[in-house]
Design a protein around this motif. Structure first.
Motif, PDB file in Angstrom:
ATOM      1  N   LEU A 306       0.933  -1.341   0.060  1.00 29.85           N
ATOM      2  CA  LEU A 306      -0.015  -0.164   0.010  1.00 29.85           C
ATOM      3  C   LEU A 306       0.758   1.363  -0.167  1.00 29.85           C
ATOM      4  CD1 LEU A 306      -2.976  -0.568   2.562  1.00 29.85           C
ATOM      5  CD2 LEU A 306      -2.901  -0.503   0.038  1.00 29.85           C
ATOM      6  N   ALA A 307       1.992   1.296   0.746  1.00 25.16           N
ATOM      7  CA  ALA A 307       2.907   2.327   0.852  1.00 25.16           C
ATOM      8  C   ALA A 307       3.563   2.567  -0.504  1.00 25.16           C
ATOM      9  CB  ALA A 307       3.829   2.222   2.090  1.00 25.16           C
ATOM     10  N   VAL A 308       4.101   1.554  -1.038  1.00 22.69           N
ATOM     11  CA  VAL A 308       4.488   1.501  -2.518  1.00 22.69           C
ATOM     12  C   VAL A 308       3.413   1.928  -3.393  1.00 22.69           C
ATOM     13  CG1 VAL A 308       5.506   0.483  -4.201  1.00 22.69           C
ATOM     14  CG2 VAL A 308       6.122  -0.272  -2.135  1.00 22.69           C
ATOM     15  N   LEU A 309       2.257   1.642  -3.310  1.00 23.99           N
ATOM     16  CA  LEU A 309       1.123   2.114  -4.280  1.00 23.99           C
ATOM     17  C   LEU A 309       1.068   3.734  -3.942  1.00 23.99           C
ATOM     18  CD1 LEU A 309      -0.911   1.450  -6.251  1.00 23.99           C
ATOM     19  CD2 LEU A 309      -2.568   0.801  -4.485  1.00 23.99           C
ATOM     20  N   ALA A 310       1.046   4.039  -2.749  1.00 29.03           N
ATOM     21  CA  ALA A 310       0.805   5.299  -2.297  1.00 29.03           C
ATOM     22  C   ALA A 310       1.803   6.358  -3.265  1.00 29.03           C
ATOM     23  CB  ALA A 310       0.854   5.641  -0.896  1.00 29.03           C
ATOM     24  N   VAL A 311       3.226   5.992  -3.208  1.00 30.96           N
ATOM     25  CA  VAL A 311       4.041   6.478  -3.859  1.00 30.96           C
ATOM     26  C   VAL A 311       3.943   6.652  -5.488  1.00 30.96           C
ATOM     27  CG1 VAL A 311       6.632   6.646  -4.363  1.00 30.96           C
ATOM     28  CG2 VAL A 311       5.788   6.130  -2.072  1.00 30.96           C
ATOM     29  N   VAL A 312       3.474   5.218  -5.860  1.00 28.59           N
ATOM     30  CA  VAL A 312       3.215   5.291  -7.444  1.00 28.59           C
ATOM     31  C   VAL A 312       2.225   6.258  -7.612  1.00 28.59           C
ATOM     32  CG1 VAL A 312       2.353   3.599  -9.120  1.00 28.59           C
ATOM     33  CG2 VAL A 312       3.962   2.939  -7.625  1.00 28.59           C
ATOM     34  N   MET A 313       1.160   6.287  -6.883  1.00 25.89           N
ATOM     35  CA  MET A 313      -0.159   6.853  -7.067  1.00 25.89           C
ATOM     36  C   MET A 313       0.318   8.476  -7.046  1.00 25.89           C
ATOM     37  SD  MET A 313      -3.583   6.434  -5.291  1.00 25.89           S
ATOM     38  CE  MET A 313      -4.405   4.920  -5.632  1.00 25.89           C
ATOM     39  N   PHE A 314       1.128   8.709  -5.978  1.00 28.94           N
ATOM     40  CA  PHE A 314       1.678  10.465  -6.026  1.00 28.94           C
ATOM     41  C   PHE A 314       2.311  10.564  -7.167  1.00 28.94           C
ATOM     42  CE2 PHE A 314       4.225  13.772  -4.988  1.00 28.94           C
ATOM     43  CZ  PHE A 314       3.261  14.627  -4.254  1.00 28.94           C
ATOM     44  N   LEU A 315       3.378   9.672  -7.744  1.00 31.22           N
ATOM     45  CA  LEU A 315       4.166  10.193  -8.658  1.00 31.22           C
ATOM     46  C   LEU A 315       3.412  10.055 -10.199  1.00 31.22           C
ATOM     47  CD1 LEU A 315       7.455   8.547  -8.025  1.00 31.22           C
ATOM     48  CD2 LEU A 315       6.808  10.739  -7.772  1.00 31.22           C
ATOM     49  N   PHE A 316       2.477   9.065 -10.237  1.00 31.40           N
ATOM     50  CA  PHE A 316       2.041   8.822 -11.607  1.00 31.40           C
ATOM     51  C   PHE A 316       0.319   9.396 -11.543  1.00 31.40           C
ATOM     52  CE2 PHE A 316       5.369   5.959 -11.487  1.00 31.40           C
ATOM     53  CZ  PHE A 316       6.181   6.119 -12.445  1.00 31.40           C
ATOM     54  N   GLY A 317      -0.117   9.553 -10.438  1.00 27.53           N
ATOM     55  CA  GLY A 317      -1.382   9.788 -10.146  1.00 27.53           C
ATOM     56  C   GLY A 317      -1.837  11.154 -10.627  1.00 27.53           C
ATOM     57  N   PRO A 318      -3.417  11.207 -10.531  1.00 29.33           N
ATOM     58  CA  PRO A 318      -4.023  12.370 -11.057  1.00 29.33           C
ATOM     59  C   PRO A 318      -3.434  13.592 -10.350  1.00 29.33           C
ATOM     60  CG  PRO A 318      -5.379  11.179  -9.609  1.00 29.33           C
ATOM     61  CD  PRO A 318      -4.372  10.173  -9.885  1.00 29.33           C
ATOM     62  N   ASP A 319      -3.465  14.674 -10.817  1.00 30.38           N
ATOM     63  CA  ASP A 319      -3.123  15.867 -10.449  1.00 30.38           C
ATOM     64  C   ASP A 319      -4.207  16.661  -9.876  1.00 30.38           C
ATOM     65  OD1 ASP A 319      -1.256  17.836  -9.212  1.00 30.38           O
ATOM     66  OD2 ASP A 319      -0.401  18.242 -11.099  1.00 30.38           O
ATOM     67  N   PHE A 320      -4.398  17.023  -8.822  1.00 25.42           N
ATOM     68  CA  PHE A 320      -5.281  17.926  -8.225  1.00 25.42           C
ATOM     69  C   PHE A 320      -5.552  19.222  -8.846  1.00 25.42           C
ATOM     70  CE2 PHE A 320      -6.287  15.429  -4.466  1.00 25.42           C
ATOM     71  CZ  PHE A 320      -7.703  15.380  -4.358  1.00 25.42           C
ATOM     72  N   GLY A 321      -4.427  19.986  -9.057  1.00 31.61           N
ATOM     73  CA  GLY A 321      -4.366  21.296  -9.634  1.00 31.61           C
ATOM     74  C   GLY A 321      -4.803  22.211  -8.617  1.00 31.61           C
ATOM     75  N   ASP A 322      -5.598  22.882  -8.914  1.00 29.82           N
ATOM     76  CA  ASP A 322      -6.215  23.962  -8.139  1.00 29.82           C
ATOM     77  C   ASP A 322      -7.385  23.595  -7.573  1.00 29.82           C
ATOM     78  OD1 ASP A 322      -3.680  25.377  -8.380  1.00 29.82           O
ATOM     79  OD2 ASP A 322      -4.233  26.649  -9.991  1.00 29.82           O
ATOM     80  N   ALA A 323      -7.883  22.489  -7.753  1.00 32.46           N
ATOM     81  CA  ALA A 323      -9.426  22.094  -7.708  1.00 32.46           C
ATOM     82  C   ALA A 323      -9.487  22.168  -6.312  1.00 32.46           C
ATOM     83  CB  ALA A 323      -9.626  20.662  -7.957  1.00 32.46           C
TER      84      ALA A 323
END
Lengths: 543, 489
Positions: A306-323
């Motif tokens: 899960l922790a690895v997935l979190a890093v992956v998700m952070f690096l490749f995941g969707p960007d919040f932008g300014d939402a």
């Protein structure tokens, strides 16, 4: 009210943790007893135990050396040092706060555990050594988990100083519902269970030496030494709670100044938040069984993944932008992550009943999302209806109906797996990462208010559901995989197309209903004609 | 005229209900009447829409244009012939224990299957379209499993699992498209084809491309595109022969029709080149893989199944080439393939009943053992290879000519080479079955004239389309091709 000087607050942080820690342990023990319909010990019992032990004489094993005698005090000192570094009461950094970053805090906690393990070996008692070696084996992954958790949060804050981490979260609530952060929370919570010796890793207060891990280590201690070990372990528990709460989940309610009133309020709030975590632990301890010993690494591996997935998700995941954060957006993201995590749970599970329960939970989450979407003003009142139908159909009728049929057929509830749990979870992470990467740059052209961050998570859920069907050669389990797939699609649909007319949504559900009926009929045929629901034996037709 | 649409959907449903309540004689009579009437209504509809007119019901949930009519014709034809053929196919089992229940199940499901497939081209929006396609899957899965043998259960399980997963992806495609449309159409709308086509120009490229690829993968699972074709040979070989014919001739086409609706959106939004490219890749891949599998098949029903994959590849290539002639050819191929493959599967059913085997090895001298169905099966094999005089020749020729006109030489080269590979495979196996000397053990003669009649009907269609194209049909195809090229005009 008078303003306390910084050094006083710093001391107060340590004192608070030292004084409140046994209380938290006592509350958990009492609450568990109440849930299990026992009366249970008073919440003050840990204090009484410590007091009693402090007045007993010390009995040392023959082989014990200075290491054994020093260990309780070394570990207690280590646990008592950490509150200096982390935000326990204040949101502003105290004088000694920058002595060490979060990794230093982790290392100091580690030192405490290390000292106790050494003492266990020094004692020469086989049970103590057994507990010690088990703890080292199963705990091997805990440090990497902490590192990954810290990485994920530090990637946003560009520092790993505890106060800065809390500050970043406080600055925008959006950070908390970022999908990667939700995974971090889940991973750290599992770590918390491991480190505090809770079910499903160990059962607290067991008297069976063979099953002991953490408690086995201290079997040879007595008197004041044992008092400090007990006290130390409850301090460690509260320290971990505090890190979890004030740095990852809810860094609110801390004192912004040294004002005495605010500090007292912060103490009260810390206890309240700790009580909430305690409640979660009580629920888990009362509803799950302890894992068999050789299954424990799976649990820690899952937490690590899960922790690895979190890093992956952070690096490749969707960007919040300014939402901007909306309640709806938060709810959607949390639901999507929940549904994904439940699928990981199904992937881990070897038991068809458990998979059904996880599926029902996921369906309830989807229904909740539908209702939250409606409450947010999307899709008129129709989504309330959809939420209701979803609960009736997917959270109740399907699981109960399938269970009824499977019970009648007396099928083998053990779900075989054509792949090891760890490798299938690793594969699931790769698939999830693929979903995040492939949807990262996609511009759907819809309004930015939509909680688009939930969409890649939902798509990842679809892919993991595929995996679930592929690695489980068991017909009912494959049916559950299909239903999980449908849940993930539902989340995606609620997120990006909440306005889908009710009539179409109901048609789709109706279709799924018929699909499930046909699946069940086929499962029945398989069970009756082939007397097994294994699907890996279906290998006649090839070429 | 909109009553025709309602009637065409109501008839099979009514037949299914009637099959439920009464004995097998009534059930089969009702089925034949309903199926033939459905086919007649399909022709009526097709004649009405062949100049570009559309049929629509008042509330807007049902709609038929020339594009849908092509697929409706293919479905109607196979439904009608399969109903007739079924009478003969099950005649020899009439005295078996449990036949009454079996026959009731079969007829109810057959009518429901026909109903769901008729509903596909009549659906007016993406949601209903998906529901109809999913219904075809789950109903036909029960038909595949109807014999409840080990092999048929295995086939049905694989089929329903893989196809449902594919449709899950297709649903995702629809949701993406829906989300794209909300900017122009508001939060809540029914995703009607016409409505989405109207705003498709304003959709982002990402949305359209993502939706198209997901739809191609998702519905493509049901079309039988490689590499998600693995369920197809199993299901086609284990289902009763009339069901195999309907699976191959109209179920695959119905799923392809769903892809074409996404194709239209892609065209309007300016992503035509992208969509065509993807279609060509999938088509070529399917054609190549399937034609190689045809070579090494020992089971003649699986052989025909792989031939279906190959022909779906040809259709995808035809649409992917993009030239008007090729697109019209691809749509004609839907009909000619349906009739030729129907004939072939019916023939395989007749041989199966005669020889009680699905292995090429066991069928010897079928040309003389089964004096009518043997030669007709051989004729089907020839037609599937695209020999002149058959409608398949005409459609494939159009596709190739269109491909040269485009020009898409690589695609055409692949098409020609691998259609010939399949030609060799089909002809070699069929030749061994039909032209060899009889084994002398199998009694000669036809099992049932109903089967011969069904096959003859298909053969007439195949040859007639090869000899002479009715102008009404060519109008319909031209109009449908026009709808694919410029959907808004």
């Amino acid at each position: 009210m008078p303003t306390l000087p910084d050094w006083a607050v710093q001391i107060l942080q340590v004192v608070t943790v030292l004084c409140a820690a046994p209380l938290v342990s006592g509350v958990i023990a009492r609450a568990e007893a109440v849930v299990q319909q026992r009366r249970g010990p008073s919440v003050l019992q840990p204090y009484r135990d410590i007091w009693k032990l402090l007045h007993k004489e010390t009995v040392l094993p023959g082989s014990a050396g200075p290491l054994f005698r020093a260990a309780p005090y070394v570990s207690f000192a280590a646990y008592a040092t950490v509150p200096l570094l982390i935000p326990v009461l204040t949101s502003f950094p105290l004088p000694l706060a920058y002595m060490g970053d979060i990794l230093a805090g982790g290392l100091i906690l580690g030192l405490g555990g290390f000292a106790v393990s050494l003492a266990a070996i020094d004692s020469g008692s086989p049970y103590a050594q057994l507990g010690s070696s088990r703890l080292r084996t199963f705990g091997a992954l805990n440090e990497p988990i902490v590192i990954f958790v810290v990485f994920t949060v530090a990637l946003t804050t560009h520092t790993d100083l505890p106060y800065a981490l809390g500050e970043t979260l406080r600055s925008s609530a959006t950070e908390v519902v970022r999908p990667s952060h939700l995974l971090v929370i889940a991973a750290f919570f599992m770590l918390l269970l491991t480190e505090t010796g809770r079910i499903p890793v160990q059962s607290h207060g067991s008297t069976l030496e063979f099953g002991m891990i953490e408690e086995g280590r201290v079997l040879e201690h007595s008197g004041p030494g044992l008092a400090f070990l007990r006290w130390g372990s409850s301090v460690k528990q509260l320290v971990l709670f505090t890190i979890f709460l004030n740095m990852l989940v809810a860094p609110w309610g801390l004192a912004p100044t040294g004002d005495l009133g605010r500090v007292l309020l912060a103490i009260a709030l810390l206890l309240a938040k700790a009580a909430a975590v305690a409640a979660a632990i009580v629920v888990i301890e009362s509803s799950f069984a302890k894992l068999r010993l050789y299954k424990i690494p799976e649990f820690t591996v899952a937490s690590f993944m899960l922790a690895v997935l979190a890093v992956v998700m952070f690096l490749f995941g969707p960007d919040f932008g300014d939402a901007k954060l909306t309640v709806f957006g938060a709810f959607a993201t949390i639901t999507a992550v929940t549904v994904l995590l439940l699928e990981y749970g199904m992937l881990r599970s070897q038991d068809v009943w458990e998979q059904l329960r996880l599926y029902a939970l996921g369906s309830a989450a989807v229904a909740g999302l539908a209702i939250a979407t409606a409450a947010d003003g999307h899709g008129g009142g129709e989504l309330y209806v959809l939420g209701g139908v979803t609960i009736a159909l997917k959270a109740l009728l399907f699981p109960l109906g399938i269970r009824f049929v499977l019970r009648n057929l007396e099928v083998d509830a053990r779900v075989p797996s054509s792949m090891g749990v760890s490798s299938s979870i690793l594969l699931a992470i790769v698939l999830s990462a693929f979903a995040f990467v492939s949807l990262r740059g996609v511009a759907l052209g819809s309004e930015p208010a939509l909680p688009l961050s939930a969409l890649p998570v939902a798509v990842a859920g679809v892919l993991v559901a595929f995996l679930l069907m592929v690695v489980r050669p068991h017909a009912p389990s494959q049916l559950i995989g299909f239903l999980a797939l449908e849940n993930a699609v539902s989340v995606g649909s609620l997120v990006i197309a909440p306005g889908l007319p009710l009539i179409l949504a109901l048609l789709l559900l109706f279709d799924v209903l018929i699909g499930v009926l046909v699946f069940v009929v086929l499962v029945q045929y398989l069970a009756i004609e082939r007397t097994a629901v294994r699907t890996d034996v279906l290998d006649r037709l090839t070429g | 005229m909109s009553w025709v649409l309602i009637a065409i959907v109501a008839l099979p449903l009514l037949a299914a209900a009637l099959s439920l309540v009464d004995g097998w004689r009534v059930a089969r009579a009702v089925t034949v009447v309903a199926a033939v009437a459905t086919f007649a209504l399909a022709i009526v509809c097709a004649l009405d829409v062949n100049q570009g007119h559309t049929l629509q019901t008042g509330h807007g949930w049902m709609r038929l244009d020339s594009l849908g009519a092509v697929f409706l014709l293919a479905t109607g034809l196979l439904y009608a012939v399969a109903a007739v053929f079924s009478i003969g196919y099950f005649a020899s089992h009439r005295d078996e224990h449990g036949f009454v229940a079996y026959s009731r199940r079969y007829h109810v499901l057959l009518n429901l299957f026909g109903w769901s497939m008729v509903a596909v081209p009549i659906a007016a929006d993406f949601g209903t379209l998906w529901v109809a396609v999913e219904l075809t899957t789950i109903i036909s899965a029960l038909l595949v499993a109807i014999d409840r043998t080990d092999a048929s259960l295995e086939a049905a399980w694989k089929y329903v699992l893989i196809a449902s997963c594919g449709l899950g992806i297709a649903l995702l495609a629809i949701i993406f498209l829906y989300a794209g449309g909300t900017a122009a159409l508001g939060d809540a709308y029914v995703p009607r084809f016409q409505r989405l086509l109207g705003v498709a120009g304003g959709l982002s490229d990402d949305t359209v491309r993502l939706a198209f690829v997901l739809a191609l993968v998702g519905f493509g699972t049901k079309v039988g595109f490689v590499p998600t074709h693995t369920w197809l040979p199993d299901a086609h070989s284990e289902a009763p022969a009339p069901v195999s014919a309907m699976l191959s001739g109209s179920l695959l086409a119905a799923a392809f029709y769903a892809i074409l609706r996404f194709f239209q959106v892609a065209v309007v939004s300016g992503n035509r080149a992208f969509a065509e490219h993807v279609l060509v890749v999938f088509g070529a891949l399917s054609l190549v893989a399937a034609s190689l599998f045809v070579l090494r098949q020992g089971n003649f029903k699986r052989l025909l199944a792989y031939s279906s994959i190959e022909h779906m590849g040809v259709i995808a290539l035809g649409v992917g080439f993009g030239a008007p002639l090729a697109v019209a050819g691809a749509l004609l191929h839907v009909i000619t393939h349906a009739s030729a493959k129907g004939l072939a599967f019916f023939g395989s059913g007749a041989l199966l009943r005669r020889y009680d085997s699905k292995e090429v090895e066991d069928i010897r001298g079928a040309g003389s053992v089964a004096p009518f169905s043997g030669p007709m099966f051989f004729a089907a094999a020839l037609a599937l290879c695209g020999l002149p005089l058959s409608g398949v020749f005409r459609s494939e020729f159009q596709i190739v000519t269109g491909g040269f006109a485009q020009p898409a030489y690589v695609g055409v080269a692949i098409l020609i080479v691998f259609v010939n590979v399949a030609f060799f495979g089909v002809l070699w196996h069929a030749g061994r079955m039909i032209l060899s000397a009889p084994d002398g053990e199998t009694p000669s003669g036809e099992v049932s004239w109903w089967m011969v009649g069904g096959m003859a009907a298909c053969l007439i269609v195949v040859v007639a389309l090869g000899l002479h194209m009715p102008s009404e049909l060519s109008d319909l195809l031209a109009n449908a091709a026009q709808r694919l090229r410029t959907p808004l005009a």
